[in-house]
Design a protein around this motif. Structure first.
Motif, PDB file in Angstrom:
ATOM      1  N   GLY A  70       0.812  -1.232  -0.203  1.00  0.00           N
ATOM      2  CA  GLY A  70       0.015  -0.028   0.094  1.00  0.00           C
ATOM      3  C   GLY A  70       0.757   1.245   0.012  1.00  0.00           C
ATOM      4  O   GLY A  70       0.583   2.272  -0.573  1.00  0.00           O
ATOM      5  N   LEU A  71       1.745   1.307   0.825  1.00  0.00           N
ATOM      6  CA  LEU A  71       2.710   2.344   0.678  1.00  0.00           C
ATOM      7  C   LEU A  71       3.451   2.593  -0.524  1.00  0.00           C
ATOM      8  O   LEU A  71       3.873   3.776  -0.885  1.00  0.00           O
ATOM      9  N   GLY A  72       3.803   1.413  -1.275  1.00  0.00           N
ATOM     10  CA  GLY A  72       4.456   1.526  -2.545  1.00  0.00           C
ATOM     11  C   GLY A  72       3.442   1.966  -3.499  1.00  0.00           C
ATOM     12  O   GLY A  72       3.824   2.865  -4.489  1.00  0.00           O
ATOM     13  N   SER A  73       2.261   1.710  -3.702  1.00  0.00           N
ATOM     14  CA  SER A  73       1.366   2.064  -4.447  1.00  0.00           C
ATOM     15  C   SER A  73       1.091   3.655  -4.232  1.00  0.00           C
ATOM     16  O   SER A  73       0.935   4.524  -5.051  1.00  0.00           O
ATOM     17  N   ARG A  74       0.854   3.966  -2.952  1.00  0.00           N
ATOM     18  CA  ARG A  74       0.826   5.560  -2.547  1.00  0.00           C
ATOM     19  C   ARG A  74       1.951   6.237  -3.062  1.00  0.00           C
ATOM     20  O   ARG A  74       1.871   7.623  -3.650  1.00  0.00           O
ATOM     21  N   THR A  75       2.990   5.711  -2.908  1.00  0.00           N
ATOM     22  CA  THR A  75       4.540   6.442  -3.159  1.00  0.00           C
ATOM     23  C   THR A  75       4.542   6.800  -4.859  1.00  0.00           C
ATOM     24  O   THR A  75       4.725   7.865  -5.315  1.00  0.00           O
ATOM     25  N   ARG A  76       3.883   5.751  -5.758  1.00  0.00           N
ATOM     26  CA  ARG A  76       4.047   5.894  -7.031  1.00  0.00           C
ATOM     27  C   ARG A  76       2.923   6.779  -7.571  1.00  0.00           C
ATOM     28  O   ARG A  76       3.124   7.715  -8.631  1.00  0.00           O
ATOM     29  N   ALA A  77       1.764   6.766  -7.076  1.00  0.00           N
ATOM     30  CA  ALA A  77       0.612   7.520  -7.209  1.00  0.00           C
ATOM     31  C   ALA A  77       0.903   9.046  -6.991  1.00  0.00           C
ATOM     32  O   ALA A  77       0.766   9.993  -7.673  1.00  0.00           O
ATOM     33  N   THR A  78       1.722   9.203  -5.697  1.00  0.00           N
ATOM     34  CA  THR A  78       1.997  10.795  -5.442  1.00  0.00           C
ATOM     35  C   THR A  78       3.198  11.210  -5.979  1.00  0.00           C
ATOM     36  O   THR A  78       2.981  12.405  -6.575  1.00  0.00           O
ATOM     37  N   LEU A  79       4.303  10.499  -6.461  1.00  0.00           N
ATOM     38  CA  LEU A  79       5.299  10.814  -7.302  1.00  0.00           C
ATOM     39  C   LEU A  79       4.638  11.254  -8.854  1.00  0.00           C
ATOM     40  O   LEU A  79       5.083  12.255  -9.255  1.00  0.00           O
ATOM     41  N   PHE A  80       3.818  10.444  -9.212  1.00  0.00           N
ATOM     42  CA  PHE A  80       3.264  10.625 -10.715  1.00  0.00           C
ATOM     43  C   PHE A  80       2.305  11.943 -10.526  1.00  0.00           C
ATOM     44  O   PHE A  80       2.464  12.702 -11.584  1.00  0.00           O
ATOM     45  N   GLY A  81       1.544  12.199  -9.446  1.00  0.00           N
ATOM     46  CA  GLY A  81       0.808  13.203  -9.275  1.00  0.00           C
ATOM     47  C   GLY A  81       1.662  14.569  -9.258  1.00  0.00           C
ATOM     48  O   GLY A  81       1.130  15.499  -9.879  1.00  0.00           O
ATOM     49  N   ILE A  82       2.712  14.514  -8.441  1.00  0.00           N
ATOM     50  CA  ILE A  82       3.732  15.674  -8.412  1.00  0.00           C
ATOM     51  C   ILE A  82       3.948  16.061  -9.717  1.00  0.00           C
ATOM     52  O   ILE A  82       3.935  17.226 -10.191  1.00  0.00           O
ATOM     53  N   SER A 116      -5.473  21.127   0.868  1.00  0.00           N
ATOM     54  CA  SER A 116      -4.685  21.643   2.189  1.00  0.00           C
ATOM     55  C   SER A 116      -3.517  20.801   2.492  1.00  0.00           C
ATOM     56  O   SER A 116      -2.310  21.528   3.111  1.00  0.00           O
ATOM     57  N   LEU A 117      -3.518  19.431   2.545  1.00  0.00           N
ATOM     58  CA  LEU A 117      -2.587  18.691   2.863  1.00  0.00           C
ATOM     59  C   LEU A 117      -1.318  18.603   1.904  1.00  0.00           C
ATOM     60  O   LEU A 117      -0.287  18.601   2.485  1.00  0.00           O
ATOM     61  N   TYR A 118      -1.681  18.858   0.420  1.00  0.00           N
ATOM     62  CA  TYR A 118      -0.500  18.875  -0.322  1.00  0.00           C
ATOM     63  C   TYR A 118       0.089  20.346  -0.200  1.00  0.00           C
ATOM     64  O   TYR A 118       1.323  20.470  -0.096  1.00  0.00           O
ATOM     65  N   PHE A 119      -0.710  21.168   0.252  1.00  0.00           N
ATOM     66  CA  PHE A 119      -0.101  22.564   0.364  1.00  0.00           C
ATOM     67  C   PHE A 119       0.820  22.544   1.785  1.00  0.00           C
ATOM     68  O   PHE A 119       2.151  23.119   1.907  1.00  0.00           O
ATOM     69  N   VAL A 120       0.454  22.015   2.766  1.00  0.00           N
ATOM     70  CA  VAL A 120       1.150  21.809   3.997  1.00  0.00           C
ATOM     71  C   VAL A 120       2.256  20.805   3.747  1.00  0.00           C
ATOM     72  O   VAL A 120       3.261  21.210   4.190  1.00  0.00           O
ATOM     73  N   LEU A 170      10.627  24.324   4.029  1.00  0.00           N
ATOM     74  CA  LEU A 170      11.069  25.007   5.331  1.00  0.00           C
ATOM     75  C   LEU A 170      12.175  24.153   5.924  1.00  0.00           C
ATOM     76  O   LEU A 170      13.016  24.661   6.587  1.00  0.00           O
ATOM     77  N   THR A 171      11.824  22.702   5.613  1.00  0.00           N
ATOM     78  CA  THR A 171      12.577  21.879   6.545  1.00  0.00           C
ATOM     79  C   THR A 171      13.964  21.384   5.603  1.00  0.00           C
ATOM     80  O   THR A 171      14.999  21.214   6.024  1.00  0.00           O
ATOM     81  N   LEU A 172      13.687  21.025   4.442  1.00  0.00           N
ATOM     82  CA  LEU A 172      14.443  20.433   3.555  1.00  0.00           C
ATOM     83  C   LEU A 172      14.966  21.321   2.329  1.00  0.00           C
ATOM     84  O   LEU A 172      15.731  20.854   1.676  1.00  0.00           O
ATOM     85  N   GLY A 173      14.507  22.406   1.898  1.00  0.00           N
ATOM     86  CA  GLY A 173      14.874  23.249   0.975  1.00  0.00           C
ATOM     87  C   GLY A 173      13.985  22.828  -0.274  1.00  0.00           C
ATOM     88  O   GLY A 173      12.952  22.371  -0.164  1.00  0.00           O
ATOM     89  N   PRO A 174      14.700  23.230  -1.522  1.00  0.00           N
ATOM     90  CA  PRO A 174      14.000  22.905  -2.898  1.00  0.00           C
ATOM     91  C   PRO A 174      13.523  21.318  -2.938  1.00  0.00           C
ATOM     92  O   PRO A 174      12.557  21.314  -3.232  1.00  0.00           O
ATOM     93  N   VAL A 175      14.312  20.465  -2.266  1.00  0.00           N
ATOM     94  CA  VAL A 175      13.959  18.990  -2.371  1.00  0.00           C
ATOM     95  C   VAL A 175      12.673  18.627  -1.760  1.00  0.00           C
ATOM     96  O   VAL A 175      11.644  18.005  -2.132  1.00  0.00           O
ATOM     97  N   GLY A 176      12.403  19.667  -0.780  1.00  0.00           N
ATOM     98  CA  GLY A 176      11.123  19.403  -0.035  1.00  0.00           C
ATOM     99  C   GLY A 176       9.880  19.511  -0.893  1.00  0.00           C
ATOM    100  O   GLY A 176       8.578  19.328  -0.487  1.00  0.00           O
ATOM    101  N   ILE A 177      10.032  20.202  -2.003  1.00  0.00           N
ATOM    102  CA  ILE A 177       8.718  20.249  -2.994  1.00  0.00           C
ATOM    103  C   ILE A 177       8.217  19.004  -3.373  1.00  0.00           C
ATOM    104  O   ILE A 177       7.258  18.603  -3.532  1.00  0.00           O
ATOM    105  N   ILE A 178       9.209  17.765  -3.487  1.00  0.00           N
ATOM    106  CA  ILE A 178       8.724  16.459  -3.742  1.00  0.00           C
ATOM    107  C   ILE A 178       8.622  15.752  -2.529  1.00  0.00           C
ATOM    108  O   ILE A 178       7.826  15.125  -2.178  1.00  0.00           O
ATOM    109  N   ALA A 179       9.571  15.863  -1.741  1.00  0.00           N
ATOM    110  CA  ALA A 179       9.644  14.918  -0.138  1.00  0.00           C
ATOM    111  C   ALA A 179       8.414  15.548   0.646  1.00  0.00           C
ATOM    112  O   ALA A 179       7.990  14.509   1.184  1.00  0.00           O
ATOM    113  N   GLY A 180       8.357  16.686   0.722  1.00  0.00           N
ATOM    114  CA  GLY A 180       7.087  17.063   1.577  1.00  0.00           C
ATOM    115  C   GLY A 180       5.918  16.412   1.392  1.00  0.00           C
ATOM    116  O   GLY A 180       4.996  15.881   2.259  1.00  0.00           O
ATOM    117  N   PRO A 181       5.416  16.711   0.114  1.00  0.00           N
ATOM    118  CA  PRO A 181       3.918  15.750  -0.229  1.00  0.00           C
ATOM    119  C   PRO A 181       4.294  14.640  -0.103  1.00  0.00           C
ATOM    120  O   PRO A 181       3.032  13.796   0.179  1.00  0.00           O
TER     121      PRO A 181
END
Length: 262
Positions: free
Chosen positions: A105-117, A215-219, A226-237
């Motif tokens: 489930g986490l793997g499927s969510r990771t693929r869907a989230t990265l694709f969505g980003i 709202s969660l995507y924005f958070v 704020l925590t990771l810098g530019p990488v956080g645009i992908i790592a945060g969501p």
């Protein structure tokens, strides 16, 4: 890869760029509250050349390390893509049998989230291009289509985005003695080009592509920046999406336990 279209545009518009630079005044005087500062073209050239030399030395130092990291990254991605099933089985084998469903489930969510980003990023760039074409055309720029393409490409650059293009255009108008046009380009451009596509497109498509509320995507984006810098645009969501997936599965498991006990 994103730098190649920008280099192609610069080379294709080299004559126009040189004509704009040659039309700049030899000196610029800024008068503010009784204090006047004059900057000559030769001083600006010396400052730019000094900064360019320092940047070139820094790039020369880090290029071998970046090349090695890029080579390892490409080899790793190629290995994972060519043997996806084997890699998936190897990872699942490390997880206890009772948690295989959670890992899948986490793997499927990771693929869907990265694709969505990535889809969100591309859609935001398209929206930036459309708004930029209209914006630069109304302001009377002769090469409004080229500027819109540059703004759309810069949308892929984390944090900075199209704002660097707007700052350069505003500085050019200010040096040419047109502060009204400079203020209009900077203020209106930052709102319409650098800010509006992110607000209109990302939250609306986040639910459809990444299965994540806006709202969660924005958070996730803000917290990642704020925590990771530019990488956080992908790592945060991605971190928020995995947390949501884990919370949903934990809630479902607890509900099943409570029903069975009841």
């Amino acid at each position: 890869m994103l730098a190649l279209p920008l280099l192609w545009i610069v080379v294709g518009r080299l004559d126009e760029l040189l004509s704009v630079l040659s039309s700049l005044p030899p000196a610029l005087t800024v008068d503010l509250y009784g204090f006047a500062v004059t900057v000559t073209l030769s001083e600006a050239r010396a400052m730019v050349l000094g900064y360019g030399r320092g940047l070139a030395r820094s790039v020369a130092v880090v290029v071998p390390v970046l090349a090695l990291k890029l080579t390892v990254f490409v080899m790793l991605v190629f290995a994972l893509l060519s043997r996806t099933a084997d890699a998936n089985r190897a990872v699942i084998a490390l997880v206890p049998p009772g948690y295989h469903d959670l890992a899948r489930g986490l793997g499927s969510r990771t693929r869907a989230t990265l694709f969505g980003i990535y889809v969100l990023q591309a859609a935001t760039a398209v929206g930036t291009f459309v708004i930029s074409v209209i914006f630069f055309f109304l302001l009377g720029y002769p090469y409004f289509f080229t500027l819109a393409v540059v703004a759309a490409i810069l949308q892929f650059v984390p944090v900075i985005g199209p704002s660097v293009l707007l700052a350069v255009l505003a500085a050019t108008h200010l040096i040419a003695g047109d502060p009204v046009q400079a203020a209009m380009v900077l203020v209106a451009g930052l709102v319409l080009i650098a800010w509006l596509p992110d607000v209109l497109i990302r939250p609306r498509l986040a639910r459809e592509t990444a299965d994540l509320p806006g709202s969660l995507y924005f958070v996730g984006v803000v917290g990642g920046l704020l925590t990771l810098g530019p990488v956080g645009i992908i790592a945060g969501p991605l971190a928020v999406a995995l947390a949501v997936e884990s919370a949903e599965r934990l809630s479902a498991e607890l509900n099943e336990v409570s029903v069975s006990e009841g």
